[in-house]
Design a protein around this motif. Structure first.
Motif, PDB file in Angstrom:
ATOM      1  N   TYR A  71       0.864  -1.175   0.000  1.00 44.25           N
ATOM      2  CA  TYR A  71       0.000   0.000   0.000  1.00 44.25           C
ATOM      3  C   TYR A  71       0.904   1.230   0.000  1.00 44.25           C
ATOM      4  O   TYR A  71       2.058   1.170   0.434  1.00 44.25           O
ATOM      5  CB  TYR A  71      -0.911   0.028   1.238  1.00 44.25           C
ATOM      6  N   ALA A  73     -11.193  -0.648   8.908  1.00 41.65           N
ATOM      7  CA  ALA A  73     -11.156   0.818   8.912  1.00 41.65           C
ATOM      8  C   ALA A  73     -10.416   1.384   7.699  1.00 41.65           C
ATOM      9  O   ALA A  73     -10.268   2.601   7.578  1.00 41.65           O
ATOM     10  CB  ALA A  73     -10.502   1.325  10.204  1.00 41.65           C
ATOM     11  N   TRP A  74      -9.940   0.508   6.803  1.00 41.34           N
ATOM     12  CA  TRP A  74      -9.148   0.964   5.653  1.00 41.34           C
ATOM     13  C   TRP A  74      -9.998   1.835   4.724  1.00 41.34           C
ATOM     14  O   TRP A  74     -11.074   1.437   4.284  1.00 41.34           O
ATOM     15  CB  TRP A  74      -8.590  -0.237   4.896  1.00 41.34           C
ATOM     16  N   GLU A  75      -9.508   3.015   4.451  1.00 39.55           N
ATOM     17  CA  GLU A  75     -10.217   3.958   3.584  1.00 39.55           C
ATOM     18  C   GLU A  75      -9.178   4.862   2.930  1.00 39.55           C
ATOM     19  O   GLU A  75      -8.712   5.824   3.541  1.00 39.55           O
ATOM     20  CB  GLU A  75     -11.213   4.789   4.406  1.00 39.55           C
ATOM     21  N   PRO A  76      -8.799   4.575   1.686  1.00 39.04           N
ATOM     22  CA  PRO A  76      -7.786   5.394   1.016  1.00 39.04           C
ATOM     23  C   PRO A  76      -8.211   6.855   0.925  1.00 39.04           C
ATOM     24  O   PRO A  76      -9.395   7.177   0.850  1.00 39.04           O
ATOM     25  CB  PRO A  76      -7.696   4.759  -0.373  1.00 39.04           C
ATOM     26  N   THR A 109       1.919   4.831   1.338  1.00 34.03           N
ATOM     27  CA  THR A 109       1.788   5.761   2.454  1.00 34.03           C
ATOM     28  C   THR A 109       3.176   6.204   2.883  1.00 34.03           C
ATOM     29  O   THR A 109       4.189   5.752   2.341  1.00 34.03           O
ATOM     30  CB  THR A 109       1.024   5.117   3.630  1.00 34.03           C
ATOM     31  N   GLN A 118      -4.234   6.184   7.733  1.00 31.79           N
ATOM     32  CA  GLN A 118      -5.037   5.103   8.283  1.00 31.79           C
ATOM     33  C   GLN A 118      -4.782   4.931   9.782  1.00 31.79           C
ATOM     34  O   GLN A 118      -3.675   5.188  10.267  1.00 31.79           O
ATOM     35  CB  GLN A 118      -4.693   3.785   7.576  1.00 31.79           C
ATOM     36  N   SER A 178      -3.636   2.833  12.892  1.00 27.35           N
ATOM     37  CA  SER A 178      -2.536   1.873  12.794  1.00 27.35           C
ATOM     38  C   SER A 178      -2.228   1.229  14.133  1.00 27.35           C
ATOM     39  O   SER A 178      -2.585   1.747  15.199  1.00 27.35           O
ATOM     40  CB  SER A 178      -1.274   2.554  12.259  1.00 27.35           C
ATOM     41  N   ASP A 217      -3.061   8.510  -0.404  1.00 28.50           N
ATOM     42  CA  ASP A 217      -2.602   7.907   0.843  1.00 28.50           C
ATOM     43  C   ASP A 217      -3.468   6.697   1.180  1.00 28.50           C
ATOM     44  O   ASP A 217      -4.690   6.805   1.319  1.00 28.50           O
ATOM     45  CB  ASP A 217      -2.692   8.940   1.973  1.00 28.50           C
ATOM     46  N   GLY A 218      -2.840   5.542   1.305  1.00 29.30           N
ATOM     47  CA  GLY A 218      -3.572   4.320   1.631  1.00 29.30           C
ATOM     48  C   GLY A 218      -3.977   3.483   0.445  1.00 29.30           C
ATOM     49  O   GLY A 218      -4.581   2.407   0.627  1.00 29.30           O
ATOM     50  N   TRP A 257      -2.499  -2.057   9.633  1.00 29.18           N
ATOM     51  CA  TRP A 257      -3.747  -1.296   9.667  1.00 29.18           C
ATOM     52  C   TRP A 257      -4.929  -2.230   9.934  1.00 29.18           C
ATOM     53  O   TRP A 257      -4.960  -3.349   9.398  1.00 29.18           O
ATOM     54  CB  TRP A 257      -4.005  -0.608   8.323  1.00 29.18           C
ATOM     55  N   HIS A 277      -6.580   9.248   3.090  1.00 27.82           N
ATOM     56  CA  HIS A 277      -6.093   9.928   4.294  1.00 27.82           C
ATOM     57  C   HIS A 277      -5.272   8.918   5.093  1.00 27.82           C
ATOM     58  O   HIS A 277      -5.303   7.718   4.823  1.00 27.82           O
ATOM     59  CB  HIS A 277      -7.259  10.465   5.125  1.00 27.82           C
TER      60      HIS A 277
END
Length: 321
Positions: free
Chosen positions: A114, A255-258, A116, A262, A264, A140-141, A251, A260
């Motif tokens: 990923y 809750a993963w949401e590209p 980041t 994440q 952690s 990001d993400g 992560w 912004h």
């Protein structure tokens, strides 16, 4: 110990202290340091942005040591590891291992699944990471189309590691060895993600350390020249720590949401506090970062322990209990 001090261990000679680890050599019957073994002690020190912080994280060394031992077992079919024994002095029980002394490769081996962190910054500036061109429009993400090898230099303590292209690794260690460590780094990341996914965790990226068995460095011989000359004939061994919250980004999958940063389970939480307005610290000032507030220390410990328990499926037991 945040001040860089280290415990005195009877039967061992202190060799070196890095940002978060202390190395000792066991003494032989004549009181001389053995050249074939090291005691690797993980402290509770926390490093961020090339500084050792004044605030240790309780139980961090034990969490990282025990998690690495668990991962070594999960990766045993991919390559050998350096652990010889967990029979260690009581003073460092649970947070140290006796390991084989290896000739370490002079590059940082990093793989990313990923985008980041430093990889994102490089991508935003150049459209690539360590010379690997990536698709447009990543944020990001973002999950990468496939895991990529993004190595960097191995800078002395206090200096910054710098991204290098694969050709830079070839120049350091030779083409055959470079291909092997690239493939192994990506395989470790892939295995880590396969295992972590079953526990509801995404492994964004990881850094691994490799050593060589059988290089037989002669007195005064240059390590780099020896590796380039005959390293390809050596056995590659997984060393240091592996797939921990210090060497990797974990992560929560749900809750993963590209788009912004994440949530952690790793030290990104500490980095985020240090660069927030709450810390009052400018990472580009050259000044030492402030001490972490008690609540940040406690929350960081909780994240490390939760990662250990979710990944291994077992409760964390602090050293000495």
């Amino acid at each position: 110990m945040a001040d860089g001090s280290h415990p005195t261990l009877p039967g061992f000679a202190h060799v070196y202290s890095g940002k978060v680890r202390d190395l000792y050599a066991p003494l032989d019957d004549a009181g001389e340091a053995r050249a074939d073994r090291l005691l690797l002690v993980a402290s509770d020190r926390m490093s961020a942005y090339d500084f050792v912080l004044d605030s240790p994280i309780p139980d961090k060394g034990a969490v990282l040591t025990q998690l690495s031992l668990w991962w070594f077992d999960q990766l045993a079919d991919l390559l050998p590891h350096h652990v010889v024994s967990t029979d260690v002095p009581d003073e460092v029980a649970g947070r140290s291992v006796l390991v084989e002394r290896l000739d370490m490769l002079p590059v940082e081996c990093v793989a990313r699944a990923y985008l980041t962190g430093g990889g994102l910054s490089e991508y935003e500036a150049t459209g690539s990471v360590s010379g690997v061109a990536l698709p447009e429009g990543l944020v990001d993400g973002s999950r990468l189309p496939e895991p990529v090898f993004t190595p960097s230099t191995k800078a002395p303590m206090g200096q910054h590691d710098e991204p290098i292209p694969f050709e830079g690794v070839v120049a350091e260690i030779g083409p055959e060895l470079a291909e092997r460590v690239r493939d192994l780094t990506i395989a470790i990341l892939a295995r880590g993600n396969d295992v972590a996914a079953e526990r509801g965790i995404l492994l964004a990226d990881t850094k691994v350390e490799f050593g060589l068995r059988g290089l037989d460095l002669a007195p005064g011989e240059d390590l780099g020249e020896a590796i380039r000359a005959r390293g390809a004939a050596c056995e590659i061994v997984l060393a240091d720590e592996v797939l921990t919250s210090d060497s990797s980004r974990f992560w929560p999958a749900d809750a993963w949401e590209p788009g912004h940063p994440q949530p952690s389970y790793d030290k990104q939480y500490v980095r985020d506090w240090l660069t927030s307005a709450a810390s009052g610290w400018d990472r580009h000032s050259g000044e030492t970062p402030p001490a972490l507030p008690d609540e940040v220390v406690a929350a960081t410990r909780d994240r490390y322990v939760e990662a250990y328990e979710r990944l291994t499926g077992t409760p964390f037991v602090p050293a000495g209990r």
